[in-house]
Write an enzyme that holds these catalytic residues in place. Structure first.
Site, PDB file in Angstrom:
ATOM      1  N   HIS A   1      80.387 -23.921 -48.934  1.00  0.00           N
ATOM      2  CA  HIS A   1      80.387 -25.336 -49.326  1.00  0.00           C
ATOM      3  C   HIS A   1      79.216 -26.066 -48.653  1.00  0.00           C
ATOM      4  CE1 HIS A   1      82.223 -26.514 -45.479  1.00  0.00           C
ATOM      5  NE2 HIS A   1      82.920 -25.402 -45.592  1.00  0.00           N
ATOM      6  N   ALA A   2      79.209 -27.357 -48.762  1.00  0.00           N
ATOM      7  CA  ALA A   2      78.022 -28.142 -48.385  1.00  0.00           C
ATOM      8  C   ALA A   2      77.491 -27.855 -46.986  1.00  0.00           C
ATOM      9  CB  ALA A   2      78.348 -29.630 -48.515  1.00  0.00           C
TER      10      ALA A   2
END
Lengths: 129, 209, 86
Positions: C15-16
């Site tokens: 994820h980010a």
């Protein structure tokens, strides 16, 4: 280490505050500031608020501005003019959310202003599906 | 003929009253082809201008116009803030420390304002914007130097505003509509029409006195 | 050139935040790196490339590293996708 500063500019203060919180979580080191809404808290943009936001993240590596639409651009250009058309203050032609996300990560790598703009503008061609 | 601080203040106050009266009309025009905030933005901005200049004594026209421009920059949220704001600031620079100007000086100041609007908005004649009123009116004023017929200014300004109806928008929010923008008066051209009509009304009155 | 299959055990996948860490680290290595996940190919030195898809926890990806520092880079990538870095 210096990072390219990032300014988020929108007609809505809530919108850029929310985006700021998201980006701070991903990359807390990069100087990040926001300008949104008018002086009286309505929907719109305010050139003096934009100028202040740029000044607050100004540094030797430069500042990249991401904006939403229309008058945000006109007011951002006016703010840059008020700051003496400094060549280290640049606008990125990019979607606000995805562009800011790419810009903040690229800046966090210690990249140059050109690389940060390129990353932000790359978000235009992004296929999410 | 000289235009002084009294005349310019009167013009701005009359323009404010007009914009308050026509707020709904400008909003209707903007709802047709824009985002519907032009009437509110202009009314809010000029109300602040009216309050600011009413309570301030000015020594120079430059200072009066600069205050007007700065107030519009701060108080108007939409694109009209930086556009009208820039216009007044450019006019202020053009006029400088004078406390009254000739009509030729006034036309030159308005021309500087027009150049500011064009640079800021990156628009040109026939893009269906305020420039479609400003450019022909200022052209007429410059050609006629000290013998401007203010009724002709009013006629021309109205005519050019009406003519934006037939144009296809190439700038601003209305440009997204393309051909569907045809058939509607541009709201910026409409507020610009008030700008020139109110100016003409005031200066017509000055001649009579 | 080194090629390896790695199973991603980063919690919640790439994820980010881990994507940001990956781009940042790979910006400092000289080898070229490619990731293959199903039909998709990613250049993990480009955040935009990583944003174009999702690499999930539990997924096995093919990692190709080419260059003078490929051994250290591959070792780091093994740790990274196991969620062992930073």
């Amino acid at each position: 280490m210096n990072y390219v500063g990032v300014v988020l500019l929108s007609h809505s203060y809530d919108l850029v505050k929310g985006l700021e919180a998201l980006l701070k979580q991903i990359q807390p080191d990069v100087p990040l500031s926001v300008a949104g809404g008018t002086e009286s808290g309505e929907i719109g943009t305010d050139v003096f608020q934009i100028k202040k936001a740029i000044e607050s993240v100004m540094n030797p590596k430069g500042v990249v501005i991401l904006f939403d639409l229309g008058s945000a651009l006109i007011n951002a250009e006016l703010a840059i003019e008020m700051l003496g058309n400094n060549k280290d203050i640049r606008l990125a032609d990019a979607p606000l959310v995805e562009g800011a996300y790419a810009a903040i990560i690229q800046s966090g790598c210690g990249s140059s202003i050109e690389e940060v703009i390129k990353a932000a503008e790359g978000a235009k061609a992004l296929n999410k599906l | 003929m000289e235009v002084g601080i009294v005349e310019v203040k009167l013009w701005l106050q009359k323009l404010n009253r007009k914009l308050q009266q026509e707020k709904e009309h400008l909003t209707d025009l903007d709802q047709a082809i824009g985002d519907g905030d032009h009437g509110l933005n202009m009314a809010r901005g000029f109300k602040e201008v009216s309050i600011k200049i009413e309570n301030t004594d000015y020594e120079t026209l430059g200072a009066l116009l600069k205050d007007t421009g700065m107030t519009l920059l701060t108080k108007v949220g939409g694109a009209s803030g930086p556009l009208y704001g820039t216009a007044f600031l450019k006019a202020a620079t053009s006029i400088g420390d004078k406390s009254s100007v000739t009509l030729t000086d006034l036309s030159e100041a308005l021309e500087a304002a027009l150049e500011g609007i064009k640079a800021r908005g990156k628009a040109n004649l026939l893009d269906k914007t305020m420039i479609d009123v400003w450019e022909p009116v200022i052209h007429y004023m410059k050609e006629n130097r000290e013998s401007i017929d203010w009724d002709e200014v009013i006629r021309l300004s109205n005519e050019k505003m009406e003519a934006t109806k037939e144009l296809e928008a190439r700038k601003g929010r209305a440009a997204y509509l393309g051909k569907r923008s045809i058939g509607h008066i541009d709201p910026g051209a409409a507020s610009s029409n008030y700008f020139f009509v109110e100016l003409a009304d005031v200066l017509k009155g000055v001649i009579k006195e | 050139m080194m090629e390896q299959e790695i199973t991603v055990t980063i919690k919640d996948g790439l994820h980010a935040r881990p994507a940001a860490d990956l781009v940042k680290k790979l910006g400092t290595v000289s080898s070229a790196v490619q990731l293959y996940s199903g039909q998709k190919e990613y250049n993990p030195k480009s955040i935009i490339s990583l944003m174009s898809g999702t690499i999930k926890e539990g997924e096995t990806i093919r990692v190709v590293v080419t260059g003078s520092d490929e051994e250290e880079t591959m070792a780091w990538l093994n740790d990274f996708f196991a969620g062992k870095t930073s």
